[in-house]
Design an enzyme around this catalytic site. Structure first.
Site, PDB file in Angstrom:
ATOM      1  CD  GLU A 149      59.541  53.915  43.397  1.00 20.13           C
ATOM      2  OE1 GLU A 149      58.608  53.098  43.565  1.00 20.13           O
ATOM      3  OE2 GLU A 149      60.670  53.570  43.015  1.00 20.13           O
ATOM      4  CG  HIS A 192      62.864  49.693  45.781  1.00 19.77           C
ATOM      5  ND1 HIS A 192      63.114  51.003  45.435  1.00 19.77           N
ATOM      6  CD2 HIS A 192      61.675  49.388  45.199  1.00 19.77           C
ATOM      7  CE1 HIS A 192      62.126  51.460  44.676  1.00 19.77           C
ATOM      8  NE2 HIS A 192      61.240  50.496  44.520  1.00 19.77           N
ATOM      9  CD  GLU A 193      60.324  45.839  44.982  1.00 19.81           C
ATOM     10  OE1 GLU A 193      59.158  46.181  45.272  1.00 19.81           O
ATOM     11  OE2 GLU A 193      60.922  46.285  43.976  1.00 19.81           O
ATOM     12  CG  HIS A 212      57.164  49.508  47.119  1.00 22.90           C
ATOM     13  ND1 HIS A 212      56.548  50.695  46.806  1.00 22.90           N
ATOM     14  CD2 HIS A 212      58.165  49.371  46.215  1.00 22.90           C
ATOM     15  CE1 HIS A 212      57.157  51.251  45.749  1.00 22.90           C
ATOM     16  NE2 HIS A 212      58.146  50.470  45.377  1.00 22.90           N
TER      17      HIS A 212
HETATM   18 ZN    ZN Z   1      59.330  50.892  43.652  1.00 21.84          ZN
END
Ligand code: ZN
Length: 501
Positions: free
Chosen positions: A295, A265-266, A269
């Site tokens: 996101e 997830h990170e 980003h």
């Molecule tokens: Zn996030």
């Protein structure tokens, strides 16, 4: 370049440096700072933030901006310069519309309210948090009046996080999603296929987890020459330039998915920020364009890639080799089903792909009712529990597991939650486009080749920095405005197959 334009750019670059220095202090606070440093760190961050705010909202900035706008009249409206001035203008108008004493009051109250919330959650005592939350909603309502709106008091608040988005557009998307998601959640709950996540619980030595998560994020394309991964209790991504973009994760030695999916997830980003064009560095065009688009990137890598069967074909043998005692006897199929288990639950941050957006929908509806006054803050716990029962079929046994679970409202982040769902929907819409553009994607993912996918994202999303507004970027990248349909279609195809519906 005109004199006022170049002076404005210099001024913005300096303000940007102050913001980046603040981010370094905050990264350190959340990773390595000893707890004794908290009080002085709060002082340092507040001071730097105040200097940056004062410099940005100063008359000199406004004058330079107005002169630069006048001098660039007639220029191509799609040029970087015009777009950059528009971004500065938007931010300048927002920040100067709020009276200085309201800004200070909001900052003071949010730090106080967060402390009260933390204790109230610990004590499961909503009543202790109620006065602070009432005051927060009153202050936010006042801020919305200063920012101004035509249709709905929610509009200027969501616009702070997702420029151009409105209450009506979010409500329309949720109206499409709501019946379908509730129906899918019920069908899965009633299905005879029960997913078993016990393979994910076991003995997973942290050192091995750290080694593998780093290997995975590098395979996606995250550069460790321009980034690093550290440990933080609440994983996040931060950047101090496009060439220093850091991620954090957290490890549970008895539960594998926490670190693996936090890292993916990170990294999603981080890939967005590392892909910002070098020529935009230090300007109002650098970095991701909104929280929702950000996101969409994290969710795309975490879920559409990371929880796909194709990704498992590549990653699972490596996980098995690293954790033979826990996973040696678990088949690829059993692992794939375990990481995609759907289970209506109380806590948003632990929710699966199907139920996650129902958690957001509930918060969005409550925020709207609280802001318009049709719901009193005192009646919030009952309203929360009723909606949880209606949408997810579960009722929180305590407020700590219900209305008190999120930090956002205590920090004044009202109008923020929908950006999570916007990100999910956009990830589905991008994915639909990508699948057509990259017909070999499945085979590539099975081989651990993510460069073609990253390259597509670089060309169609990352490479624009924040030149375009979220809705413009969505149309550019996918040919259509944001819709809930592609994401719904993705969910149905995947989970109907998994649950034999
Ligand atoms: Zn996030």
């Amino acid at each position: 370049m005109s004199d006022s334009l170049s002076r404005l750019k210099t001024r913005m670059a300096q303000i940007n440096c102050l913001g980046q220095a603040t981010s370094v202090l905050s990264w350190d606070q959340q990773t390595y700072m000893p707890s004794g440093g908290a009080a002085s760190r709060a002082e340092q961050i507040a001071t730097l933030s105040q200097i940056a705010h004062e410099r940005f909202t100063a008359t000199e900035t406004g004058d330079l901006l107005a002169q630069a706008e006048a001098e660039t009249q007639g220029m191509d409206p799609d040029s970087d310069t015009v777009r950059m001035l528009q971004n500065i203008r938007r931010k300048y108008d927002r920040e100067t519309k709020l009276p200085a004493d309201l800004v200070i009051e909001l900052a003071r109250h949010s730090s106080l309210a967060q402390e009260i919330w933390q204790q109230a959650r610990k004590d499961n005592a909503f009543a202790a948090f109620l006065p602070a939350l009432e005051k927060m909603f009153a202050l936010i309502r006042e801020a919305a009046q200063h920012l101004g709106y035509q249709e709905h008091i929610y509009d200027p608040l969501i616009d702070l996080h997702e420029t151009g988005m409105t209450q009506a557009r979010v409500a329309a998307m949720f109206n499409e999603l709501k019946p379908e998601l509730i129906a899918l959640t019920r069908a899965i709950a009633e299905s005879s296929h029960k997913a078993d996540d016990s393979p994910l619980h076991g003995d997973f030595p942290v050192a091995k987890q750290a080694e593998l998560t780093l290997k995975f994020v590098q395979a996606l394309g995250y550069s460790l020459e321009r980034g690093r991964q550290d440990i933080a209790p609440h994983p996040f991504c931060t950047h101090f330039s496009r060439d220093d973009v850091r991620i954090t994760t957290r490890f549970d030695p008895t539960f594998l998915p926490m670190a693996v999916y936090a890292s993916l997830h990170e990294a999603g980003h981080a890939l967005y920020e590392q892909g910002s064009p070098p020529e935009y560095e230090g300007t109002a065009l650098a970095g991701g364009t909104s929280l929702g688009v950000h996101e969409s990137q994290s969710r795309l890598w975490e879920n559409l890639v990371g929880r796909s069967r194709e990704f498992c074909v590549w990653a699972y043998p490596q996980l098995q080799a690293a954790f033979p005692s826990a996973l040696g006897g678990v088949s690829l199929d059993a692992y794939y089903r375990a990481i995609n288990r759907v289970e209506p639950s109380l806590i948003r941050v632990e929710a699966d792909e199907v139920t996650y957006n129902l958690h957001i929908l509930l918060r969005f509806e409550l925020e709207c009712d609280l802001l318009t006054g049709s719901l009193a803050v005192a009646d919030l716990p009952a309203a929360w529990n009723a909606k949880m029962q209606e949408y997810l079929g579960v009722t929180p046994p305590t407020d700590a597991d219900g209305v008190l679970q999120d930090v956002h409202w205590s920090g004044g982040l009202i109008g923020y939650f929908p950006t999570y769902s916007i990100g999910n929907l956009l990830s589905g819409q991008l994915w639909q486009t990508i699948r057509t553009a990259l017909p070999d994607l499945n085979a590539q993912m099975e081989r651990g080749e993510f460069a073609p996918l990253l390259d597509w994202l670089r060309r169609n999303v990352h490479g624009y920095g924040s030149k375009y507004l979220p809705n413009e970027l969505t149309v550019k990248a996918t040919g259509a405005p944001l819709s809930s349909k592609p994401y719904l279609a993705y969910l149905k195809a995947k989970f109907n197959a998994l649950y034999g519906l």
